[in-house]
Enzyme design. Structure first.
Site, mmCIF file in Angstrom:
data_model
loop_
_atom_site.group_PDB
_atom_site.id
_atom_site.type_symbol
_atom_site.label_atom_id
_atom_site.label_comp_id
_atom_site.label_asym_id
_atom_site.label_seq_id
_atom_site.Cartn_x
_atom_site.Cartn_y
_atom_site.Cartn_z
ATOM 1 N N MET A 1 11.639 82.910 71.171
ATOM 2 C CA MET A 1 11.924 84.243 70.618
ATOM 3 C C MET A 1 10.626 84.932 70.200
ATOM 4 S SD MET A 1 15.552 84.052 68.725
ATOM 5 C CE MET A 1 14.981 83.405 67.179
ATOM 6 N N HIS B 1 4.753 76.740 69.202
ATOM 7 C CA HIS B 1 5.031 77.324 70.525
ATOM 8 C C HIS B 1 3.884 77.027 71.482
ATOM 9 C CE1 HIS B 1 7.326 80.179 67.802
ATOM 10 N NE2 HIS B 1 8.253 79.830 68.651
ATOM 11 N N GLN C 1 22.429 84.683 68.788
ATOM 12 C CA GLN C 1 22.273 83.500 67.943
ATOM 13 C C GLN C 1 22.030 83.813 66.470
ATOM 14 O OE1 GLN C 1 18.842 82.223 70.411
ATOM 15 N NE2 GLN C 1 17.994 81.424 68.512
ATOM 16 N N GLY D 1 11.136 72.081 71.228
ATOM 17 C CA GLY D 1 10.513 71.452 70.058
ATOM 18 C C GLY D 1 11.477 70.530 69.316
ATOM 19 N N GLN E 1 19.443 71.307 68.290
ATOM 20 C CA GLN E 1 19.391 72.216 69.434
ATOM 21 C C GLN E 1 18.978 71.464 70.704
ATOM 22 O OE1 GLN E 1 17.843 76.359 69.086
ATOM 23 N NE2 GLN E 1 16.058 75.540 70.117
#
Ligand code: AMP
Length: 283
Positions: free
Chosen positions: A30, A37, A61, A147, A153
């Protein structure tokens, strides 16, 4: 570095890659990049011939009371960081192109999405699986890099890719932290200076739980008590959950096992922090 802004252009680009024998790595994000990241991009760069990053603040989300409009969007800095990491293609779709009027499909994963984050953010994971399923269908990567910071997730996306036969190798990469242990997050900037000072308590508590396991503690209740006591003694953070779980099913355990994951979430004022530690019992 190529910047692609529409689904149509991405489809055309992807069709052209099919004739080239490239190993394609994908990092869905995002934006509002930090070293976490960047580590995913670097890992993708090392192991794949072509690296695609997507930047899309996915409205699906975010819950109705969450920070969709305030979520940071430093586009130019993000693009510069992608360039620096050697990314080949950045996909930056608009909301209207990605979810055009009339869009009505969602992807839902079952039991894995219900506990922990799912219990606190009811529509969150359906938003994540819907956006990632669509992105994977468009980019058609060989590998996707995620990650460990968002452990639940990762488990859910693994399950989705397996169930839908998407044939993508999902690679979980280590959590990158500040020097005091706080996991990097695009939302850490919301912490007040006093909350920022307190924020490492979550990782400290998880590590204390992990240490007690390594030292031979076998009572789940005592392990959880160690973690809760640390948070309560050292901060005014509100505990959402602190649990010892199965690494694949994420079910809370009654007995210790060879490998476990300690999952935690706390609230510091309006900011919610999540973190986790994987731990092996001594042999
Ligand atoms: P986000 O932009 O927050 O949706 O995250 C994009 C990807 O970066 C997800 O796979 C996250 O799990 C991963 N990520 C976020 N924070 C970290 C971190 N501190 N270390 C490693 N990966 C992370």
């Amino acid at each position: 570095m190529k910047i692609i802004r529409t689904i149509r252009a991405l489809q055309l680009w992807r069709a052209r890659q099919s004739s080239r024998n490239v190993h394609l790595g994908f990092v869905p994000t995002m934006g509002a990049f930090h070293a976490g990241h960047q580590s995913l991009m670097q890992r993708a760069r090392r192991s794949c011939g072509t690296v695609v990053v997507s930047i899309f603040v996915n409205p699906l989300q975010f819950g109705p009371t969450e920070d969709l409009d305030e979520y940071p969007r430093p586009r130019q800095t993000d693009l510069a960081l992608c360039r620096q990491a050697g990314v080949d293609v950045v996909f930056v779709p608009s909301r209207k192109d990605f979810y055009p009027p009339g869009f009505q499909t969602s992807v839902t994963v079952g039991v894995l999405t219900r506990p922990w984050e799912g219990a606190h953010r009811r529509t969150h994971f359906q938003g994540v699986t819907t956006v990632v399923a669509k992105l994977l269908n468009l980019v058609k990567p060989h590998r996707a890099f995620l990650g460990q910071k968002d452990y639940q997730q990762c488990c859910i996306l693994n399950q989705m890719v397996t169930d839908l036969g998407q044939g993508v190798n999902m690679v979980m990469c280590p959590t990158i932290r500040e020097s005091d242990g706080l996991a990097l997050s695009s939302r850490n900037g919301y912490l007040s200076s006093s909350a920022r000072r307190t924020a490492p308590v979550l990782y400290q508590a998880l590590n204390m739980g992990a240490s007690s396991i390594r030292e031979g503690e076998t009572s789940i209740k005592r392990i959880e008590t160690v973690m809760q006591a640390h948070i309560r003694k050292t901060s005014n953070a509100k505990i959402d959950y602190l649990a010892v779980c199965h690494t694949e099913t994420l079910e809370p355990l009654n007995h210790t096992r060879k490998k476990m994951v300690l999952l935690g979430a706390v609230r510091l004022g309006k900011v919610r922090l999540i973190d986790n530690v994987i731990v092996n019992t001594p042999v």
